[in-house]
Design a protein around this motif. Structure first.
Motif, short mmCIF file in Angstrom:
data_model
loop_
_atom_site.label_atom_id
_atom_site.label_comp_id
_atom_site.label_asym_id
_atom_site.label_seq_id
_atom_site.Cartn_x
_atom_site.Cartn_y
_atom_site.Cartn_z
N THR A 224 0.86 -1.19 0.00
CA THR A 224 0.00 0.00 0.00
C THR A 224 0.89 1.23 0.00
O THR A 224 1.86 1.30 0.76
N LEU A 225 0.58 2.19 -0.87
CA LEU A 225 1.34 3.43 -0.92
C LEU A 225 0.43 4.61 -0.65
O LEU A 225 -0.68 4.71 -1.22
N LEU A 226 0.87 5.51 0.23
CA LEU A 226 0.23 6.80 0.44
C LEU A 226 1.02 7.83 -0.34
O LEU A 226 2.25 7.89 -0.23
N VAL A 232 0.94 9.34 -9.33
CA VAL A 232 0.58 7.96 -9.67
C VAL A 232 1.45 7.01 -8.86
O VAL A 232 2.66 7.21 -8.75
N ALA A 233 0.84 5.98 -8.29
CA ALA A 233 1.58 4.97 -7.54
C ALA A 233 1.58 3.66 -8.33
O ALA A 233 0.55 3.25 -8.87
N LYS A 240 -5.50 -2.49 -6.80
CA LYS A 240 -6.69 -3.12 -6.23
C LYS A 240 -7.72 -2.09 -5.81
O LYS A 240 -8.92 -2.26 -6.00
N ASP A 241 -7.23 -1.01 -5.20
CA ASP A 241 -8.14 0.02 -4.69
C ASP A 241 -7.39 1.34 -4.63
O ASP A 241 -6.18 1.37 -4.37
N LYS A 242 -8.11 2.42 -4.86
CA LYS A 242 -7.52 3.75 -4.80
C LYS A 242 -8.55 4.71 -4.23
O LYS A 242 -9.64 4.87 -4.80
N LEU A 252 -4.04 13.21 0.44
CA LEU A 252 -3.32 12.07 -0.11
C LEU A 252 -4.24 11.14 -0.87
O LEU A 252 -5.47 11.18 -0.72
N THR A 253 -3.62 10.28 -1.65
CA THR A 253 -4.31 9.14 -2.24
C THR A 253 -3.70 7.87 -1.64
O THR A 253 -2.48 7.78 -1.51
N LYS A 254 -4.57 6.95 -1.28
CA LYS A 254 -4.12 5.67 -0.75
C LYS A 254 -4.37 4.61 -1.82
O LYS A 254 -5.51 4.31 -2.16
N THR A 255 -3.27 4.07 -2.37
CA THR A 255 -3.37 3.06 -3.42
C THR A 255 -2.95 1.71 -2.86
O THR A 255 -1.84 1.55 -2.34
N THR A 256 -3.86 0.76 -2.96
CA THR A 256 -3.61 -0.61 -2.50
C THR A 256 -3.48 -1.52 -3.72
O THR A 256 -4.27 -1.43 -4.66
#
Length: 892
Positions: A224-226, A232-233, A240-242, A252-256
Motif C-alpha cells: 500500500t502506498l500513500l 501515480v503509484a 486493487k483500490d484507490k 493524499l491518495t491511498k493506493t492498494t
C-alpha cells in the motif's frame, strides 16, 4: 560489479567518514520521527519497545554476527504501507515513513528473531501469535549495522510449526543514493519534480522496510502506498483500490495493490511519480510504458510498447509457460544506476534503455532498447518465477538472460540478424577478461559470497557474458530443441521456488535421455568444466593429421591463477596435464567438430579460440603465408562474415599470448581495404584499440594512423557513393559500419571526413534549432568536431546537452564533450562530475571514463580520481558495474 580490492588507508578514512555520516543521518531521522510519530495513527501497536544500537565487538559465532540468516524462520507474507514525502522538510531532508507486518512460520524453536534492516529508524515493534498460544514478550532489540540486522531477543521461545506476526513502524531517508527506496529528481517545464522509486537488487530491500532479505526467503507481498494527490503509484501488483484520504492535514491518495505471487524481496518495486503512460492490451495482458510526461507526449515510449508484446509472446512459447501476471509495466527513470531491473511486473529502466525518439535516437539506441527489454522480460520467468537460491549462482540468472535476449530481440526485429552479434558483444568481449590470471569461475561456493560487497562483485562481465557464451555453446551442442525441452520442464518443476544451477543440468540431461543424442559424458560432467573452472582452452587442430591439442589460454602465459585447474575443453575428452592431446579422433563428433571449425557452417558457438595448423607449431592455416593466406586476403567473401570476424579475434588473442607472431595477427587486417561488412571491421577495430592504448604516446602512432587511414579510405568512399552521407543504409549492421567508416576516417585525419563533420557541426552552431547531422552519425560527428574545435564548440555542446530532453541525445553529447583536446576544458568537465545538478550521479563514472579514454585526458582523470577518491568511493564503491568500470577505465 567489480573485483575485490585491498582496503587502503584512504578507504579506511572513507569508512570513518561514512560511519560519521550514518550517525548524523540517524540523529536527523530520529528528530524527524519524533515529529511523525504523533501524526501517523493508522496502526496502533499494543506494545512499544526500545531499539538500541549494538556495541562494536570482535567477530563472534553469534547469529547476528553471521552474514546469512539462520534457517529458523520462514516468511509467508508481508503487509507493507509506505508514505514517501516528495518535498523536503524544514531541514532539507526527504523522508519516508512506513509500517510493515510480516507473517512467518517458526521452523526451529528459537528465542531470537533476526530480520534485515538497514538505515531505518525503527520506533515500534510488536510480536503476536497466530496460533492458540500467545507470543513470547520482547526482551530487547539490538541493531547490528555491520551485518544489517535487527535482532529481537525474546523472553521465551517461538514454537516450531507455529506462525507469528512481526509489526514494525519506521522512518527512513528518501535519499538520492540510487539504492533501496530512493528519490530521482528532474526538471520539466522549468519545474523541479521528484520521483520516489526503488532498486532492491541485491541487498537493498532492507533499506525500505525490515525483511528477510535473501532470494530463497520468498513470500507474498501486500503493498500500500500513500502519496500526494495528482501523483501515480505503481508496484508489482495491479491496482486493487484507490481512495483519497486526508492524513494529518495532507491531501493524499491511498493506493492498494493486489498481492504479488510468491517472490523474492530483491524483485520488489514501488514508485510514486507524476509520470504519464501509453498502453496496449495484448490478449488480455495490460502492457504499459511509463515515463516523464514530456517523453510520453513526444512518442518516445512507442517503440518499447510495440516490441514488448511480441517478445512476451515469444518467451511464452519458448518457455511453454504462460506469463504469470496480469500486467507488464515498464518505466523509464531519470536516475537509475543499472541499465534496467527485472522487478516482477514493474520493470525499471534508465531512460536510454527504454525511450526512443524517431528523429534523434540512433540505430544503436534502438538495438539497445530491444535487447534490454528482451533481457528483462526473459527474467520474468528465468529468475523471477524460478529464482536462484543464493547469489553465487547469479551467472545462471544473468548469463541465461544475456543469451536469450538475442532470441527475443530477433523475434521483434527479424530483419536485423541480431543473433550473430552475441559473438562481438559477449563472446569476444569476455575472452579478454577470462584470459587473465585474475579471472574467476562462473560459480563460487556459497560460503565465499556472503557480504553485500561480495555479492555486488559477482555482477560482472564473467557472470553476464561468459554465462551467455557457455549457455549458447551448450544449446548449440545439445541442439536448441533438446535445450528448450529441458528448460521447459525445469521451469515447470521449480515455479515459485528456488534452485541451484545443477538443477538445470538434471532437466537438460532428462531431455537428452529422451533422444538418441549421443553425449560423450553427462551434461553435468561437461558443464562442470566450464562452470567450476576459470578460463578457457586454446584448441589447436592439425588439419593434416587430425591431431587436436589444447592448453589453458592466458594472455600472459607467465602468470598462473592462484587456484589453477587444468582445462579439458568441456570434458569432451578426458585428459590430464597442462597440455592435452587427442591423437586419433576417429569418431563422428571430432569429424563434425573439425568440419565446424574449418567449414562455412561454423557459427562461433564454442567458447575457445582456435588455431588450425598443418604442423605442431600451430600457425593458423587460414592466416598462413602462401596460398592459404592469399585466399583470405584476395577473396574474403569466400569465408562467411562471422568466421572472418572470428579469425581476426582469434589471431590477436593468440598473438597477445605468444602463440603466434604479432605480425601474423596484424596481417589479418590487410584485407580490410576490401571489406565492407561490419563484423570483421568491428572485430579488427576492437583489437587494434589495444595497440592504440600502447602506442598513442609513442613514435609508432603516426605510421599506425597512416596504415589504418589507408585501410579505411575505401570503406569511407564506399559509403560516400552509397549514401552521400545524407541517407542511411538499409541493413542493420551496414548502418553500424557506416558509423565505423566515419569514425575511423575522421580519427585518422582523412580530410574529406573531417571537413564533412566540422561543416555539419558549424551548420548546427549557426542554427541550433535545426541539427543537420543524421542520428546514427551524431556521436562520431560531435566528438570529431569538439576535438578539432575549442571552447566555443565545447560550450555549444554543453548548452545543447542542458537543453535537450531526449536521454539518448544527452548521452551522445556527454560522451562527445570528453573528446576535447584542451586540458583545462577537460579538468573543468571532470569537476562537473562532482555536482549532481550538472552531471547526474548515474552518469558520473562513465563521464570520467570517457575523459580517461582521451589521450589528453587520461592523466587528468587519473589525478582527479586519486584526489577525490574518498568522495568517489563513498558514492560509487558499492554500486553495480560503475565502480569497477571506473577503476578499469582510468588505468587501462
Amino acid at each position: 560489479m567489480g573485483k575485490g580490492f585491498v582496503i587502503s588507508k584512504a578507504v579506511g578514512i572513507v569508512l570513518i567518514v561514512v560511519g560519521a555520516a550514518a550517525v548524523a543521518t540517524i540523529i536527523a531521522l530520529s528528530v524527524v520521527y519524533s515529529q511523525e510519530k504523533s501524526k501517523n495513527n493508522e496502526v496502533k501497536p499494543t506494545t512499544t519497545t526500545t531499539t538500541s544500537a549494538a556495541p562494536t565487538t570482535a567477530a563472534s559465532n553469534e547469529p547476528w554476527d553471521q552474514w546469512r540468516l539462520p534457517q529458523t524462520l520462514s516468511p509467508q507474507s508481508y503487509n507493507v504501507t509506505l508514505w514517501p514525502r516528495l518535498q523536503p522538510d524544514e531541514t532539507g531532508l526527504y523522508i519516508f515513513t512506513g509500517m510493515s507486518s510480516v507473517i512467518f512460520k517458526c521452523v526451529e524453536e528459537t528465542d531470537l528473531i533476526l530480520i534485515h534492516s538497514n538505515k531505518l529508524n525503527i520506533s515500534e515493534t510488536v510480536l503476536t501469535a497466530h496460533g492458540s498460544n500467545p507470543a513470547p514478550s520482547i526482551d530487547s532489540i539490538m541493531m547490528y549495522t555491520k551485518t544489517q540486522y535487527m535482532a529481537i531477543h525474546l523472553k521465551g521461545k517461538l514454537t516450531a510449526g507455529e506462525s507469528y506476526e512481526l509489526y514494525t513502524k519506521f522512518v527512513g531517508e528518501l535519499a538520492d543514493d540510487l539504492g533501496g527506496f530512493y528519490r530521482s529528481e528532474y526538471e520539466e517545464n522549468g519545474v523541479k519534480k521528484v520521483v520516489a522509486t526503488t532498486q532492491m537488487q541485491a541487498t537493498d530491500a532492507r533499506k525500505a522496510f525490515p525483511c528477510f532479505d535473501e532470494p530463497a526467503m520468498k513470500a507474498v507481498f501486500h503493498i500500500t502506498l500513500l502519496h500526494d494527490r495528482g501523483t501515480v503509484a505503481l508496484s508489482n501488483g495491479a491496482v486493487k483500490d484507490k481512495v483519497n484520504i486526508t492524513e494529518d492535514g495532507a491531501l493524499l491518495t491511498k493506493t492498494t495493490f493486489e498481492p504479488t505471487e510468491v517472490m523474492s524481496t530483491y524483485l520488489l518495486a514501488f514508485i510514486v511519480s507524476d509520470f504519464d503512460y501509453i498502453e496496449q492490451i495484448d490478449e488480455k495482458l495490460q502492457i504499459r510504458i511509463y515515463a516523464r510526461q514530456e517523453a510520453i507526449k513526444a512518442g518516445q515510449g512507442e517503440y518499447a510498447l510495440n516490441v514488448t508484446g511480441p517478445i512476451l509472446r515469444f518467451f511464452e512459447d519458448y518457455y511453454r509457460v504462460p506469463y504469470p501476471l496480469p500486467k507488464s509495466d515498464q518505466i523509464a527513470l531519470p536516475d537509475f544506476n543499472a541499465g534496467a531491473m527485472e522487478n516482477w511486473g514493474l520493470i525499471t529502466y534508465r531512460e536510454t534503455a527504454l525511450l526512443y525518439d524517431n528523429e534523434i535516437s540512433s540505430n544503436a539506441n534502438k538495438e539497445r532498447i530491444v535487447t534490454v527489454i528482451a533481457h528483462e522480460l526473459a527474467h520474468q520467468w528465468f529468475g523471477n518465477l524460478v529464482t536462484i537460491r543464493w547469489w553465487n549462482d547469479l551467472w545462471l540468472n544473468e548469463g541465461f538472460a544475456s543469451y536469450v535476449e538475442y532470441l527475443g530481440a530477433d523475434e521483434a526485429e527479424s530483419k536485423w540478424n541480431i543473433k550473430d552479434l552475441i559473438v562481438l558483444n559477449d563472446v569476444h568481449r569476455v575472452f579478454a577478461i577470462d584470459a587473465l590470471a585474475s579471472s574467476h569461475p562462473l560459480s563460487s561456493k556459497e560460503e565465499d559470497i556472503q557480504r553485500p560487497e561480495q555479492i555486488s562483485e559477482v555482477f560482472d562481465t564473467i557472470s553476464y557474458s561468459k554465462g551467455a557464451s557457455v549457455l549458447r555453446m551448450l544449446s548449440d551442442f545439445l541442439t536448441e530443441t533438446v535445450f528448450t525441452q529441458g528448460l521447459q520442464t525445469y521451469l515447470d518443476h521449480f515455479k515459485f521456488d528456488n534452485t541451484v544451477y545443477t538443477d538445470l543440468w538434471v532437466h537438460l540431461q532428462a531431455a537428452v535421455d529422451k533422444t538418441t543424442h549421443d553425449l560423450p559424458k553427462t551434461v553435468q560432467e561437461i558443464m562442470d568444466r566450464w562452470v567450476l573452472q576459470m578460463g578457457f582452452p586454446v584448441v589447436t587442430i592439425n588439419t593434416a593429421t587430425g591431431q587436436i591439442t589444447q592448453e589453458h589460454f592466458l594472455l600472459d602465459p607467465t602468470t598462473k591463477p592462484d587456484t589453477h585447474q587444468s582445462l579439458t575443453m568441456s570434458g569432451l575428452y578426458q585428459l590430464d596435464g597442462q597440455r592435452q592431446e587427442q591423437k586419433n579422433p576417429q569418431n563422428g563428433y571430432y569429424r563434425k567438430l573439425i568440419k565446424k571449425m574449418t567449414g562455412k557452417q561454423m557459427q562461433m558457438s564454442g567458447f575457445w579460440p582456435t588455431s588450425m595448423s598443418q604442423d605442431t607449431t600451430g600457425l593458423t592455416m587460414i592466416m598462413k603465408t602462401g596460398n592459404a593466406y592469399l585466399v583470405f586476403s584476395r577473396h574474403p567473401q569466400s569465408i562467411p562474415v562471422i568466421n572472418r570476424a572470428q579469425i581476426i579475434d582469434d589471431a590477436f588473442n593468440l598473438a597477445k599470448a605468444g602463440h603466434i607472431e604479432t605480425t601474423l595477427a596484424l596481417r589479418t587486417t590487410l584485407f580490410l581495404s576490401e571489406e565492407t561488412e561490419y563484423m570483421p571491421w568491428e572485430s579488427a577495430l576492437d583489437n587494434l584499440d589495444y595497440f592504440y592504448l600502447m602506442f598513442d604516446r609513442t613514435e609508432l602512432y603516426s605510421p599506425m594512423q597512416a596504415y589504418l587511414g589507408k585501410q579505411v579510405k575505401p570503406l569511407f568512399e564506399h559509403f560516400t557513393d552509397l549514401t552521400g552521407w545524407t541517407d542511411v543504409p538499409l541493413g542493420h549492421t551496414d548502418q553500424y559500419n557506416q558509423v565505423n567508416a566515419l569514425r575511423v576516417a575522421c580519427s585518422t585525419g582523412l580530410k574529406n571526413c573531417t571537413d564533412l563533420v566540422n561543416g555539419w557541426f558549424q551548420q548546427w552552431m549557426n542554427n541550433p534549432d535545426v541539427n543537420p547531422i543524421k542520428a546514427n552519425l551524431r556521436s562520431v560527428a560531435y566528438c570529431s568536431a569538439i576535438a578539432a574545435g575549442g571552447e566555443e564548440e565545447w560550450n555549444f555542446a554543453w548548452e545543447m546537452f542542458q537543453k535537450t530532453n531526449v536521454a539518448t541525445e544527452k548521452d551522445k553529447l556527454r560522451a562527445a564533450m570528453a573528446c576535447a583536446t584542451q586540458p583545462w576544458i577537460l579538468n573543468r568537465y571532470l569537476s562537473y562530475t562532482l555536482n549532481a545538478t550538472l552531471i547526474r550521479k548515474q552518469d558520473a563514472t562513465s563521464t570520467i571514463i570517457s575523459i580517461a579514454s582521451n589521450v589528453v585526458g587520461q592523466s587528468l582523470a587519473w589525478d582527479f580520481v586519486r584526489a577525490n577518491w574518498e568522495y568517489i568511493f563513498n558514492q560509487y564503491g558499492g554500486g553495480s558495474f560503475s565502480f569497477s568500470n571506473l577503476v578499469n577505465g582510468v588505468t587501462k
